[in-house]
Scaffold this active site. Structure first.
Site, PDB file in Angstrom:
ATOM      1  N   GLY A  32     -68.998  47.340  25.023  1.00  0.00           N
ATOM      2  CA  GLY A  32     -69.510  45.986  25.184  1.00  0.00           C
ATOM      3  C   GLY A  32     -68.468  44.923  24.885  1.00  0.00           C
ATOM      4  N   ASP A  33     -67.595  45.203  23.895  1.00  0.00           N
ATOM      5  CA  ASP A  33     -66.549  44.225  23.599  1.00  0.00           C
ATOM      6  C   ASP A  33     -65.502  44.188  24.699  1.00  0.00           C
ATOM      7  OD1 ASP A  33     -65.716  46.775  22.969  1.00  0.00           O
ATOM      8  OD2 ASP A  33     -65.152  46.327  20.894  1.00  0.00           O
ATOM      9  N   ILE A  34     -65.277  45.314  25.355  1.00  0.00           N
ATOM     10  CA  ILE A  34     -64.371  45.343  26.515  1.00  0.00           C
ATOM     11  C   ILE A  34     -64.986  44.551  27.665  1.00  0.00           C
ATOM     12  CG2 ILE A  34     -63.242  46.824  28.216  1.00  0.00           C
ATOM     13  CD1 ILE A  34     -63.201  49.042  26.104  1.00  0.00           C
TER      14      ILE A  34
END
Length: 434
Positions: free
Chosen positions: A64-66
């Site tokens: 999700g952070d990517i």
């Protein structure tokens, strides 16, 4: 539609984020909130989301952070609020180094605690927010290059939210959605929202028609064939010049009009003008630009048939035989049939009305030449077969029924009631047009 803020937190900081969000809910209603799934669940469970649009990404541990970093790199995020755990900043999910790197590459502000988050939010909220309704099929340029240039010029000073027009959706409906959004945030808006229309006169007229009476300032970035509205108000017809006009912040309050229940920003034509516009095909306009209207006008001049028009102006009724009636609110000199009075004044609370009563083709040609001269010199034509007047309201009934064009759109209506709407539009325009 709203600008997007990314909200993240390391596990030990989630409660602090939720407390901060609750304190700033009013201002945050301006924004779309984007968050990894674990953060989104916390927001959903701990915060009333009636007025907030939440976009949920994957779990940070699942990329999700990517995914968020990709949105940042794509220029889709206005700012990042990331409450970090100093003890785990190097190893915990979401990845601080990944998100920070994306922010650095894109030049996006990032806040790491409640104090810096409040300062970031205040700075963004107090900046201008523009809703750009962009027609990608307008004109003959490259729409991607056009949009990139527009954002390059505007975004250092204005947050730009791009709304693409769609073939199946009226741009006026898109503008109405934007207006409803702006009005729903009035308490926290501080008068900084604006709408920008970028396309041909059809797009501009549709968007402008939706803004009538709202007081929301309208920017115009013309990319069409005629760009009559821009030329009529002195707005530059090159992209950079039009953007710089918006940045300058000078506004001009002008009239609008309506025909029956249809908004009218530019002009309406009955008879000749309607036939001329109808005859200028999209393919022809793409190939030869404004000359398409000239060629269509020559053809229409040869084929025009007189008709009877009953006019009701200020309670007085008269009947004329005519080939063309033009009712104008804003019109450039190239809109020849609107130039009987030598100029069209956009802010006098009146409509300019030109009625051609020529009975032969030669008279029609001479009348056209006289109107061209009137536009060039700014003086009213003196021909007996051209009637010119200004009025707040005019009702036209034709026999037989004639084609009607309003701001480039062919319609059917008989009778036609034209009414001026004084001071109905606020438009960004150069000072010299005032």
């Amino acid at each position: 539609m709203p600008s997007t803020l990314a909200i993240l937190a390391h596990p030990t900081q989630v409660t602090l984020v939720l407390d901060w969000l609750s304190k700033h809910e009013g201002v945050l209603t301006h924004f779309q909130i984007m968050a990894p799934a674990e953060m989104a669940r916390g927001i959903d469970q701990g915060w009333d989301l009636k007025n907030i649009e939440l976009v949920t990404l994957k779990e940070s541990s699942q990329g999700g952070d990517i995914e968020l970093a990709a949105h940042i790199i794509a220029g889709e995020v206005a700012g990042v609020i990331f409450f970090t755990d100093p003890e785990a900043i190097a190893v915990a999910f979401p990845s601080f180094s990944l998100v920070l790197r994306a922010c650095q590459l894109q030049g996006i502000p990032a806040a790491l605690n409640a104090m810096s988050a409040t300062l970031l939010l205040r700075g963004i909220a107090e900046s201008q927010i523009a809703y750009l309704i962009f027609n990608p099929v307008a004109g003959q340029g490259n729409p991607n290059a056009d949009l990139a240039l527009i954002k390059e010029v505007l975004e250092p000073q204005i947050m730009v939210n791009v709304i693409m027009t769609k073939p199946e959706v009226d741009p006026a409906e898109q503008a109405q959605e934007v207006i409803a959004h702006i009005r729903s945030k009035t308490e926290h808006d501080m008068g900084r929202s604006l709408i920008i229309a970028s396309g041909g006169d059809g797009t501009v007229s549709a968007v402008a028609g939706a803004t009538i009476g709202t007081g929301i300032p309208l920017g115009v970035i013309p990319r069409g064939t005629a760009n009559a509205f821009s030329v009529g108000l002195g707005i530059p017809t090159n992209l950079r010049g039009a953007c710089e006009t918006i940045l300058a912040g000078n506004t001009h309050v002008i009239d609008a009009a309506r025909c029956n229940d249809i908004p009218m920003i530019l002009l309406a034509g009955v008879g000749f003008e309607a036939g001329m516009v109808d005859g200028a095909s999209r393919q022809l306009k793409n190939e030869i630009g404004n000359l398409a209207y000239v060629l269509s006008g020559v053809r229409q001049l040869a084929a025009a048939e007189p008709f009877t028009a009953t006019l009701e102006i200020d309670g007085e009724i008269t009947t004329v035989t005519t080939t063309a009636i033009t009712v104008a609110n804003v019109a450039p000199p190239t809109s020849v049939l609107a130039q009987g009075l030598g100029e069209v004044i956009p802010d006098d609370g009146l409509l300019e009305i030109t009625i051609a009563t020529s009975t032969t083709r030669l008279q029609g040609i001479n009348a056209m030449a006289s109107l061209v001269a009137a536009a060039a010199w700014g003086n009213p034509t003196q021909r007996d077969d051209i009637t010119c007047l200004r009025a707040r309201r005019i009702k036209v009934t034709t026999d037989p029924p004639q084609k009607l064009v309003i701001d480039g759109e062919i319609l059917e209506a008989n009778p036609m009631l034209f009414e001026c709407l004084p001071d109905a539009l606020t438009v960004f325009a150069p000072l010299q047009t005032l």
